[in-house]
Write a protein that holds these residues in place. Structure first.
Motif, PDB file in Angstrom:
ATOM      1  N   ASP A 193      -4.734  -2.658  22.381  1.00 46.27           N
ATOM      2  CA  ASP A 193      -3.977  -3.329  21.296  1.00 46.27           C
ATOM      3  C   ASP A 193      -2.717  -2.626  21.196  1.00 46.27           C
ATOM      4  O   ASP A 193      -2.443  -1.709  20.647  1.00 46.27           O
ATOM      5  CB  ASP A 193      -4.516  -3.041  19.827  1.00 46.27           C
ATOM      6  N   SER A 195       0.039  -3.610  19.709  1.00 45.03           N
ATOM      7  CA  SER A 195       0.629  -3.413  18.199  1.00 45.03           C
ATOM      8  C   SER A 195       0.323  -2.164  17.588  1.00 45.03           C
ATOM      9  O   SER A 195       0.945  -1.895  16.554  1.00 45.03           O
ATOM     10  CB  SER A 195       0.334  -4.689  17.296  1.00 45.03           C
ATOM     11  N   GLY A 221       3.467   1.359   5.627  1.00 43.46           N
ATOM     12  CA  GLY A 221       3.455   0.342   5.022  1.00 43.46           C
ATOM     13  C   GLY A 221       4.022  -1.038   5.719  1.00 43.46           C
ATOM     14  O   GLY A 221       3.620  -2.182   5.264  1.00 43.46           O
ATOM     15  N   THR A 222       4.634  -0.924   6.839  1.00 42.99           N
ATOM     16  CA  THR A 222       4.925  -1.969   7.778  1.00 42.99           C
ATOM     17  C   THR A 222       3.805  -2.507   8.217  1.00 42.99           C
ATOM     18  O   THR A 222       3.920  -3.791   8.452  1.00 42.99           O
ATOM     19  CB  THR A 222       5.940  -1.437   8.799  1.00 42.99           C
ATOM     20  N   CYS A 223       2.819  -1.987   8.363  1.00 44.23           N
ATOM     21  CA  CYS A 223       1.367  -2.832   8.667  1.00 44.23           C
ATOM     22  C   CYS A 223       0.509  -2.684   7.692  1.00 44.23           C
ATOM     23  O   CYS A 223      -0.212  -3.778   7.231  1.00 44.23           O
ATOM     24  CB  CYS A 223       0.865  -1.920   9.818  1.00 44.23           C
ATOM     25  N   HIS A 224       0.330  -1.494   6.916  1.00 42.73           N
ATOM     26  CA  HIS A 224      -0.765  -1.417   5.882  1.00 42.73           C
ATOM     27  C   HIS A 224       0.010  -1.805   4.664  1.00 42.73           C
ATOM     28  O   HIS A 224       0.002  -1.132   3.623  1.00 42.73           O
ATOM     29  CB  HIS A 224      -1.462   0.108   5.858  1.00 42.73           C
ATOM     30  N   VAL A 225       0.511  -2.967   4.588  1.00 41.84           N
ATOM     31  CA  VAL A 225       0.974  -3.510   3.367  1.00 41.84           C
ATOM     32  C   VAL A 225       0.396  -3.151   1.932  1.00 41.84           C
ATOM     33  O   VAL A 225       0.971  -2.785   1.134  1.00 41.84           O
ATOM     34  CB  VAL A 225       1.662  -5.125   3.563  1.00 41.84           C
ATOM     35  N   MET A 226      -0.756  -3.762   1.898  1.00 39.58           N
ATOM     36  CA  MET A 226      -1.511  -3.773   0.587  1.00 39.58           C
ATOM     37  C   MET A 226      -1.578  -2.566   0.183  1.00 39.58           C
ATOM     38  O   MET A 226      -1.615  -2.170  -0.718  1.00 39.58           O
ATOM     39  CB  MET A 226      -2.930  -4.586   0.840  1.00 39.58           C
ATOM     40  N   SER A 319     -30.308 -16.528   9.706  1.00 41.29           N
ATOM     41  CA  SER A 319     -28.800 -16.432  10.056  1.00 41.29           C
ATOM     42  C   SER A 319     -27.921 -16.722   8.904  1.00 41.29           C
ATOM     43  O   SER A 319     -26.853 -16.232   8.738  1.00 41.29           O
ATOM     44  CB  SER A 319     -28.578 -17.422  11.313  1.00 41.29           C
ATOM     45  N   VAL A 323     -24.872 -14.560   7.229  1.00 44.34           N
ATOM     46  CA  VAL A 323     -23.435 -14.994   7.101  1.00 44.34           C
ATOM     47  C   VAL A 323     -23.107 -14.460   5.741  1.00 44.34           C
ATOM     48  O   VAL A 323     -21.975 -14.174   5.522  1.00 44.34           O
ATOM     49  CB  VAL A 323     -23.353 -16.629   7.329  1.00 44.34           C
TER      50      VAL A 323
END
Lengths: 403, 160, 362
Positions: A193, A195, A221-226, A319, A323
């Motif tokens: 990955d 990114s 926070g640029t990735c972990h915004v929340m 199944s 889900v």
């Protein structure tokens, strides 16, 4: 006539005369290396020659080719290398000829970095352009063989920063690389990955500097915004800023960012909450409530999972309940994010939804187990009917053959 | 006289002394057995051929919503087979459907009516309304499904 | 009650050309009684299980879809949504295996009782063709749920077909409906399973049963000899109703066993086949092919200059051909002379199959 054409085409096919390469290819060791490496360099592929950087006259076969009169610049001293590269790379009108969208602020960024500032003060141990990008075989950063390709960046920084002897005298640790290698980010990067963050993602590349205490949360926070948004709005956001504590790093570390455990939240001895909060204060109560909510969801989820496993093992098909259960799992993940609001009500809203879904899936599993029991009862009845039929046949046969 | 092929049943004694009632008794047992077994075979077969409430398997097409349920510039996440999918009604009223499983790490995506784009809350990945991954970590676009209006139903269909 | 029965039979008889043919047919068939009578039940049991397969198969046909995108889901639909679908499907799968076991037993019991000897050679040959048809039913039916195990077992099995010299490649493409196992293979196998093979089986069954009725039941040579020498009385039982009622008891027992298996050990659904995924570890064919599969594992990859698989294929092909021709090889049995050789051969073959299947499992 044919001869002329042949000679003409031969002349066209021949590369322009480059005495630098011709001579240096025949030299041993470090004098020959640059010429040998240069064909793989991105500058060569752009049509540049030795003289374009080092000056001199490539048409001159004598040692005169390397005279200052011919513009020869020679090998730059370490402290001059940034300016040497910057002669072209900071000139937008020049760079436009090759790649108009390439940035031309690397040199000015570099001068703001710790490396750049120390270099100006006379420290030649710091990194300059060629330390990271290599020299004479410079590759584009998107080339997988480049030392600055995302999966190689940490190794490149570590060449100095993980070398305790080299870094002696600087007042910074040298274990960042070892710690980073244990992190989930390193694992994600190794798993393909690209990114995933590496050193330069948080520290910057040309302007490499550690982020300030106040800005760590923004970096994460640029990735972990929340997580960042919830954290900033939470009681911890303002409190940490006032105390000068680095947001995310306080609980998650900076380099050794490992997969968090649910036990980090709560009031058990291993939890991070109790490093500051004590029994009776609001934080302690909130931690307790949050941990309670998450544990309840986990337990309900595991119970549902067990029942579905039992149903599956007795051959029932569940199944669709499975889900359903995955959405409960998503709620668990969501709850772990909402922890960063440090608001028990918000967390419990999410966990109770997951608990409801898990219970529903568990009920479907129990229904499947009942269906299994119903089938076995039906089987028993059918078997009794069959036994009666077989007995009837047996008696009939016996009767028939007696008479 | 040996009897093969069964597991041995207890003999009902006394038929020799009373042939007529014995014969009737045997016929009753035999008749009951045969009727009972035939019933226990025929009953399941009849229930089987009666179509179940959902008449066919729903992995290839699903009714995602009713017409008019979604306003413009709104979306709905629904179950498609064993995975979540998202039905989006864009600002111009057209319907689009995609898988809602983010191509980065599998979180469920959402529609951002402020951005007119699809957003993944886990690591801030963004897809445009053609499903193309335009920002953030997602490495691949979202698989797109077909949308058909069938009367009052908005049906989402995917190929094999 | 008896009057109605009489009048019904007469009505039918008149419309079959008269002459009391039904009663004649029913009364005249006799079953010899001796130490080995028990083996006579296995033919009828095979027929009964075949009928079960046809009935459950027809029911499954109402919901099954023979395409790569629909097959797995349709079987899932049958076992979860359709009322008693789980029962029909599991009975079909278990009965398939039970039928193959019964057919193996029937074949070996006929062999050891030398029932193939003159004048019953064609009964044996038609029976052997039926045996291969039943194995083909098993192989084609196994793919239909389109799960991972079935997909890879089919891949390996059709790969073997490719080893036949000269025409192997063509056979493989014909079976697969292409070069690889795809949805085309599934549809093709479905066509074989529900149309081609049932048609062939019906024809051959009709022939096989006709021959059995006309030629009567064979008595093992040893017993025949004892009867001729007066050491044993010649005892028989009327087929109808005595033997038939006992047959039906056995059939009811089989039904009970199938129901119990379906309710307590339901047949697995597995995971949907992914043609681009890699084969799971330990892939193997169904138990009735295991002895051949295991033999191939023991053969070296090259014997002189011939591929190991080809050698295995040739050996089994030769063995199969010889087995079909047994009545003509053991022609002496037709004169009442038992050669120990053929009995020994049968024991060797049976032992080989059992031992190698065991080795494959453990």
């Amino acid at each position: 006539m044919a001869f002329m054409l042949w000679g003409f085409s031969a002349a066209l096919a021949a590369p322009p005369k480059d005495s630098c390469v011709t001579c240096h290819l025949q030299l041993p060791g470090q004098y020959g290396q640059p010429a040998k490496l240069f064909p793989s360099d991105v500058h060569q592929q752009a049509g540049l020659t030795c003289a374009d950087c080092h000056g001199g006259d490539p048409n001159d076969d004598s040692m005169n080719a390397m005279s200052p009169a011919k513009g020869f610049r020679g090998v730059p001293a370490k402290a001059q290398i940034p300016a040497f590269c910057g002669r072209c790379h900071s000139d937008p009108s020049y760079m436009r000829k090759f790649n108009p969208s390439l940035r031309t602020d690397q040199l000015s960024e570099y001068l703001t970095s710790v490396h750049g500032k120390r270099l100006k003060q006379g420290d030649t141990k710091v990194a300059v352009c060629v330390d990271c990008h290599s020299v004479h075989d410079i590759r584009s950063p998107s080339d997988t063989r480049a030392p600055v390709y995302p999966t190689h960046v940490a190794d490149t920084c570590a060449r100095c920063h993980a070398d305790a002897n080299y870094m002696k005298g600087y007042k910074i640790p040298t274990n960042q690389y070892a710690l980073y290698k244990k992190s989930v980010h390193a694992a994600a990067l190794a798993g393909g990955d690209i990114s995933a963050p590496t050193c330069t993602t948080c520290h910057g590349n040309h302007g490499a500097t550690p982020p300030g205490v106040n800005s760590v949360a923004s970096v994460c926070g640029t990735c972990h915004v929340m997580n960042q948004q919830l954290f900033e709005k939470s009681p911890h956001g303002a409190a940490f800023a006032k105390m000068g504590l680095p947001g995310c790093v306080q609980c998650h570390s900076n380099h050794e960012i490992v997969k968090p455990e649910d036990s980090w939240v709560g009031t058990n001895p291993k939890a991070v909450c109790v490093t500051c909060h004590v029994k009776g204060d609001n934080g302690y109560k909130t931690a307790e409530a949050i941990a309670g909510g998450i544990n309840k969801l986990k337990t309900t989820y595991q119970n549902a999972d067990e029942v579905l496993n039992k149903a599956e093992q007795s051959g029932m098909e569940v199944s669709s309940a499975r889900v359903e259960l995955t959405s409960a799992h998503s709620d668990l993940i969501k709850a772990r994010v909402v922890v960063h609001s440090f608001n028990a009500t918000d967390v419990l809203k999410v966990t109770s939804q997951g608990v409801a879904t898990s219970r529903k899936a568990q009920e479907e599993g129990i229904a499947a187990l009942h269906e299994r029991d119903y089938r076995r009862k039906g089987l028993a009845i059918a078997l009794i009917a069959i036994v009666i039929a077989i007995s009837g046949l047996y008696l009939k046969v016996r009767k028939m053959e007696r008479s | 006289m040996r009897v093969e092929g069964n597991s041995g049943k207890p003999a009902v004694g006394g038929e020799e002394e009373k042939p007529d009632s014995g014969r009737r008794w045997v016929n009753i047992v035999l008749g009951t057995g045969i009727v009972a077994t035939i019933a226990s075979f025929v009953y399941p077969a009849i229930r089987y051929v009666i179509p179940p409430p959902v008449s066919e398997s729903t992995n290839l097409s699903v009714v995602a919503a009713r017409v008019g349920e979604l306003k413009n510039n709104a979306a709905k996440v629904f179950k498609f087979g064993s995975e979540p999918a998202i039905l989006i009604r864009s600002a111009d009223g057209k319907y689009q459907a995609f898988t809602a499983v983010c191509t980065h790490l599998g979180c469920t995506v959402q529609y951002r009516s402020d951005l007119h784009e699809i957003w993944c809350p886990c690591h801030n990945g963004i897809y445009d309304l053609q499903g193309r991954n335009v920002s953030g970590p997602p490495p691949r676009p979202l698989a797109q499904y077909q949308v058909h209006i069938q009367g009052e139903d908005v049906v989402v269909v995917r190929n094999a | 009650m008896a009057g109605i029965k009489r009048r019904t039979l007469d009505w039918i008889d008149e419309r079959l050309g008269g002459g009391g043919s039904i009663e004649e047919f029913l009364r005249h068939k006799k079953v010899p009684l001796h130490r080995h009578t028990i083996w006579y039940y296995f033919g009828g049991m095979a027929l009964f299980l075949f009928i079960i397969q046809v009935l459950t198969g027809i029911l499954l046909l109402m919901y099954y879809r023979p395409t790569a995108s629909g097959a797995f889901e349709s079987v899932q639909f049958i076992v979860t949504q359709v009322k008693f679908g789980w029962l029909i499907r599991s009975i079909h799968s278990w009965s398939a295996n039970l039928m193959i076991l019964i057919v193996f037993i029937h074949m070996f019991s006929v062999f050891f009782m030398k029932a193939y000897r003159k004048p019953r050679e064609l009964t044996w040959v038609s029976g052997m063709v039926l045996f291969f048809i039943v194995l083909a039913f098993g192989f084609s039916g196994y793919l239909l749920p389109w799960n991972t195990l079935a997909f890879f077992a089919t891949k390996v099995g059709t790969d073997m077909a490719g080893f036949v010299p000269f025409i192997g490649g063509w056979i493989k493409v014909f079976l697969r409906g292409g070069n690889e196992v795809t949805g085309a293979t599934l549809t093709r196998f479905f066509g074989f399973h529900v149309a081609v093979l049932p048609g062939l089986a019906t024809l051959l069954l009709a022939l096989h049963l006709l021959l059995v009725q006309r030629l009567g039941m064979s008595v093992p040579p040893g017993v025949e000899k004892k009867i001729k020498e007066g050491q044993e009385p010649e005892r028989t039982m009327p087929f109808f109703p005595n033997f038939l009622l006992r047959d039906i008891m056995g059939w009811y027992g089989a039904l009970g066993a199938l129901g119990a298996l379906a309710a307590i050990f339901p047949w697995e659904l597995g995971t949907k086949a992914n043609p681009f995924g890699s084969a799971p570890a330990g892939i193997h064919p169904e138990w009735y092919f295991l002895f051949m599969f295991q033999t191939l594992k023991y053969l070296p990859s090259k014997v002189f200059f011939i591929d190991g698989e080809l050698v295995g294929l040739m050996l089994f092909g030769l063995a199969g051909a010889l087995w079909v021709l047994i009545p003509f090889l053991d022609y002496k049995a037709g004169f009442g002379r038992t050669t120990r050789f053929f009995t020994g051969l049968g024991i060797f073959v049976l032992g080989y199959i059992i031992v190698l299947s065991g080795l494959a499992i453990f």
